[in-house]
Every structure is written in C-alpha cells, then in structure tokens.
Design a protein around this motif. Structure first.
Motif, PDB file in Angstrom:
ATOM      1  N   VAL A 136      22.740   8.326  63.746  1.00 40.26           N
ATOM      2  CA  VAL A 136      24.052   8.765  64.214  1.00 40.26           C
ATOM      3  C   VAL A 136      24.737   7.586  64.894  1.00 40.26           C
ATOM      4  N   SER A 137      25.963   7.291  64.489  1.00 39.22           N
ATOM      5  CA  SER A 137      26.745   6.217  65.104  1.00 39.22           C
ATOM      6  C   SER A 137      27.653   6.796  66.177  1.00 39.22           C
ATOM      7  N   ILE A 138      27.732   6.113  67.309  1.00 42.32           N
ATOM      8  CA  ILE A 138      28.628   6.583  68.365  1.00 42.32           C
ATOM      9  C   ILE A 138      30.083   6.531  67.908  1.00 42.32           C
ATOM     10  N   ALA A 139      30.388   5.663  66.933  1.00 43.42           N
ATOM     11  CA  ALA A 139      31.764   5.586  66.433  1.00 43.42           C
ATOM     12  C   ALA A 139      32.178   6.853  65.700  1.00 43.42           C
ATOM     13  N   ALA A 140      31.195   7.672  65.270  1.00 46.56           N
ATOM     14  CA  ALA A 140      31.502   8.925  64.576  1.00 46.56           C
ATOM     15  C   ALA A 140      31.776  10.069  65.549  1.00 46.56           C
ATOM     16  N   GLY A 195      12.163   8.151  76.974  1.00 43.83           N
ATOM     17  CA  GLY A 195      12.153   7.613  75.617  1.00 43.83           C
ATOM     18  C   GLY A 195      12.982   6.361  75.487  1.00 43.83           C
ATOM     19  N   PHE A 196      13.209   5.666  76.606  1.00 43.01           N
ATOM     20  CA  PHE A 196      14.035   4.450  76.658  1.00 43.01           C
ATOM     21  C   PHE A 196      15.462   4.707  76.150  1.00 43.01           C
ATOM     22  N   ARG A 197      15.943   5.934  76.308  1.00 39.23           N
ATOM     23  CA  ARG A 197      17.329   6.248  75.966  1.00 39.23           C
ATOM     24  C   ARG A 197      18.210   6.031  77.200  1.00 39.23           C
ATOM     25  N   LEU A 198      19.453   5.645  76.952  1.00 40.79           N
ATOM     26  CA  LEU A 198      20.427   5.540  78.034  1.00 40.79           C
ATOM     27  C   LEU A 198      20.929   6.934  78.378  1.00 40.79           C
ATOM     28  N   ALA A 220      13.574   2.999  70.482  1.00 38.67           N
ATOM     29  CA  ALA A 220      14.248   4.217  70.931  1.00 38.67           C
ATOM     30  C   ALA A 220      15.433   4.547  70.032  1.00 38.67           C
ATOM     31  N   VAL A 221      15.716   5.844  69.918  1.00 35.81           N
ATOM     32  CA  VAL A 221      16.843   6.351  69.139  1.00 35.81           C
ATOM     33  C   VAL A 221      17.645   7.299  70.020  1.00 35.81           C
ATOM     34  N   MET A 222      18.954   7.234  69.894  1.00 38.34           N
ATOM     35  CA  MET A 222      19.839   8.166  70.605  1.00 38.34           C
ATOM     36  C   MET A 222      20.277   9.267  69.639  1.00 38.34           C
ATOM     37  N   ASP A 223      20.005  10.515  69.990  1.00 37.89           N
ATOM     38  CA  ASP A 223      20.449  11.641  69.178  1.00 37.89           C
ATOM     39  C   ASP A 223      21.942  11.889  69.386  1.00 37.89           C
ATOM     40  N   LYS A 224      22.493  12.759  68.559  1.00 39.60           N
ATOM     41  CA  LYS A 224      23.928  13.043  68.646  1.00 39.60           C
ATOM     42  C   LYS A 224      24.303  13.565  70.022  1.00 39.60           C
ATOM     43  N   GLU A 225      23.475  14.435  70.592  1.00 37.18           N
ATOM     44  CA  GLU A 225      23.771  14.996  71.907  1.00 37.18           C
ATOM     45  C   GLU A 225      23.768  13.900  72.977  1.00 37.18           C
ATOM     46  N   ASP A 226      22.824  12.960  72.859  1.00 38.90           N
ATOM     47  CA  ASP A 226      22.788  11.830  73.794  1.00 38.90           C
ATOM     48  C   ASP A 226      24.082  11.027  73.720  1.00 38.90           C
ATOM     49  N   LEU A 227      24.501  10.736  72.493  1.00 36.93           N
ATOM     50  CA  LEU A 227      25.696   9.913  72.292  1.00 36.93           C
ATOM     51  C   LEU A 227      26.965  10.635  72.732  1.00 36.93           C
ATOM     52  N   GLN A 228      27.016  11.938  72.539  1.00 34.92           N
ATOM     53  CA  GLN A 228      28.190  12.691  72.991  1.00 34.92           C
ATOM     54  C   GLN A 228      28.345  12.597  74.503  1.00 34.92           C
TER      55      GLN A 228
END
Length: 393
Positions: free
Chosen positions: A216-220, A149-152, A179-187
């Motif tokens: 969801v912001s990674i800063a959160a 999904g083109f996520r990192l 592409a969107v990063m979900d909270k789990e991806d960002l964590q």
C-alpha cells in the motif's frame, strides 16, 4: 594555518562515513566469509533484460535521452504504478533518475530550505539523513520499536512535529527491519501529515517484496497524492542494482523542480540502462515473481533459525532483511558483528548504523542462497553457544 580539509564544507566534513562499509572492507580481506550484509539480490539480471541492453548498443542507442527519461519508459512506469492505485501523467509527473538514491536527493533538495526539519523514522536506510543535511535541513529522528513491528505510529509523529517541520521520509517496506505499514497505519499517518501540511518522500523500492499481502502506498490515501513524491526503481524487484535506474512520481510542480536539478547535475540516466528497464517492465513479471517466491522461502528459514538460536526476530513482512535482537548476548551491535565476522566468518551489519534505535540489533540479508543461509545459521549458533560458555564480562 588551516589545512585544505578544514576549508571544505563543514556539512560534508561532519558527515560520518558509511558504517556499513567498514564491515564489507574487513570481510573482503578474509577467506570463507558468508555475507548476510549486502543489500542486493543474489540473482543475475534476467537474460532478456541484458539482451535488450546489448541490442540497444547494436542499434546505436548510446546518446543522451530526454532529461526526464525515455518517453516510453515514463509511460511504462506510469502503467506499473497503477498496480498500487496510483495515476500519474508520464509527460509531467514521472522522472527517471540514476537509481532511487538520486530521486531521494532531488526530492529533498527541491522541497527543503535551510533550517526546515526533515522527519525520518529510524532504524532506516543510511542515506536519508545525509541527503537531508546536504540539502540544508535539520533532521529529526523518530524512533520505532520491535514491539510495534518497527512501524511508525501517528502518536510518535505528532509528538515530533514543530513549526519548522517540512518533510516526512518513509521507507516501507523497510530497510533494515523488514517492517511494513498497513493501510490503517498509513491512514493514521496521513491524517497527521495533512493536518500539519507536510510533504512526504515515500521510498517504495521494496514494494514488490511484500509478503502475505499487497503493498500500500501512502500516495494512494485520499489527500496524499498532491503532497507525496513516490520513489522507486528497478534495483530490488528486477535484480538490476548496478544498472542504476530509479524514478520519482509526484505532482507536476515538485517533479518539475526536481527535473531542474537533474538537468544541471546529471543530464539523464544512461540510455542503454533505460532500454533494459523498459524490457523489464514490459516482460519481466514472471522472473520477478519467481525471485520474490524464493525470497519468501528464505525469509521463513532465516527467521525460524534466528529464533531457535536465541536471537529474537520479529517477522519481516517486506524487503529481504531480518533484524534480530542480539541483546541477549550482552554484546553491542558492533561488537556482535565484528566478533561474528572474525570468529565465524559471517558478515552482518550492526543495527546502530541505521540509527540509534537499531542498537541491540543486526541486519541479516537473506538475499543469498538457502545453502549459505543454512551454513550461516550453523555458524551463528556456534558463536552464540560459545558466548554462553564464555559470557561477556
């Protein structure tokens, strides 16, 4: 004898011109072109926002503002960011900039030293790499793939980090892939970032254009606020691209460093545009939501159409771009884009201009009317069918 050009900065000399502009310039010389290439809303800035600008002129608001931006605008930006679980002091942790692009440039110049590495997931917005290079950094590109999904992924980030790694640049929702990063991806990404003590520049200009869920912001993510600069602006959500109002939010030491550069190079964002942005944040939610609903309808239309044509397209969950796979045609991204424009009058952007992993894809903006999207799809179908009868050799 050296030419004048040879005496210029080698960093600037070696920067490639924007790959997007060539197709826009070519399209501008043609008749009956449908553009799916422009990365801006097709909506006009809402009337009450334009009216606020005109009223500000009547009131004589034609002066400089404080370098940081109008205090009341900084307050409204801080209020807005609470929507994403972010809390910033408007007096010390918010900076109004000339578009989000200036905020990205300032953040990188404030953070990196010559020889530091800036990590950039690709495909992505074309300005990050040049800004990093102009700041003296070395750029490490992190490929992302359609099957993810083109996520990192955290694994890809971990493998790329070296002792010189300093800053990770994120753009989610993503331009050009959606592409969107979900909270789990960002964590998972945050765990790697904290372990290696990296900074993050998080470009969240498309935050409002997130479909089927909340941005969801990674800063959160716990432990990330103190190492992250959030970049955003008014351009996409409020149809204010030409007003050039962006902002950065982050820890006071980083924002103060960015403010120093801003003071000497820009002074302040335009006063009248800041007044318009203030009105948009205070009273623009209804118009913003209507625009987002329209983008969502167009998103579903173009993705279904591209898949039916035989150009596989993953579901973009954010921004206003589709990123179909054109490899079944046997053409390169640039060949596909150029021939589609010349033969059918449809302008798209070749995916390789967004980084090498974009080769084999093209970016199609659905920030245009349903009628034009439907006609563009008809022309693209004819183009692909003609290729099937006359295969590439």
């Amino acid at each position: 004898m050296n030419t004048l050009y040879d005496r210029l900065s080698p960093v600037v000399r070696n920067l490639a011109p924007s790959g997007i502009r060539r197709f826009f310039d070519l399209a501008s010389q043609m008749q009956d072109v449908i553009s799916l290439g422009v990365g801006e809303p097709d909506f006009v800035t809402p009337w009450h926002v334009r009216e606020a600008c005109m009223y500000s002129l009547e009131q004589g608001y034609t002066t400089y503002t404080p370098n940081r931006g109008l205090p009341e605008l900084c307050v409204e930006i801080a209020k807005y960011l609470t929507k994403f679980g972010l809390a910033y002091d408007p007096s010390h942790e918010i900076l109004v900039t000339v578009g989000g692009s200036e905020a990205i440039d300032l953040a990188l110049r404030a953070m990196v030293c010559p020889g530091d590495e800036v990590l950039i997931p690709v495909p992505t917005y074309v300005s990050y790499k040049p800004c990093a290079l102009l700041a003296g950094a070395d750029v490490v590109e992190l490929p992302t793939y359609a099957e993810d999904g083109f996520r990192l992924t955290a694994d890809a980030l971990e493998r790329a980090i070296t002792p010189r790694s300093k800053v990770l640049v994120l753009c989610f929702p993503n331009n050009p892939t959606g592409a969107v990063m979900d909270k789990e991806d960002l964590q998972a990404i945050a765990d790697v970032v904290r372990r290696h003590d990296l900074f993050v520049v998080s470009d969240e200009i498309y935050a409002e254009l997130t479909y089927g869920g909340q941005h969801v912001s990674i800063a959160a993510i716990p432990g990330m606020r103190e190492r992250t600069v959030v970049v955003s602006g008014m351009s996409k959500a409020y149809a204010m691209t030409g007003w050039r109002i962006g902002y950065a939010a982050g820890p006071e030491p980083i924002i103060s460093a960015m403010l120093k550069i801003h003071q000497y190079t820009i002074m302040c964002a335009p006063h009248m545009a800041q007044r318009a942005a203030l009105e948009a944040l205070r009273n623009g939610d209804d118009e913003r939501d209507r625009m987002v609903e329209s983008y969502d309808r167009r998103r579903k239309l173009i993705v279904a159409g591209l898949n039916e044509i035989g150009l596989p397209c993953h579901e973009p969950r954010g921004a206003f771009y589709a990123f179909p796979d054109i490899r079944p045609t046997g053409l390169s991204s640039e060949q596909f884009a150029e021939r589609l424009l010349l033969e059918q009058g449809v302008a798209v952007v070749p995916g390789n201009v967004f980084g090498d992993p974009g080769e084999g894809f093209v970016r199609c903006s659905y920030a245009t009317s349903v009628e034009l999207i439907e006609e563009a799809l008809r022309r693209m179908r004819a183009f692909v069918q003609n290729l099937a009868y006359h295969p590439v050799r």
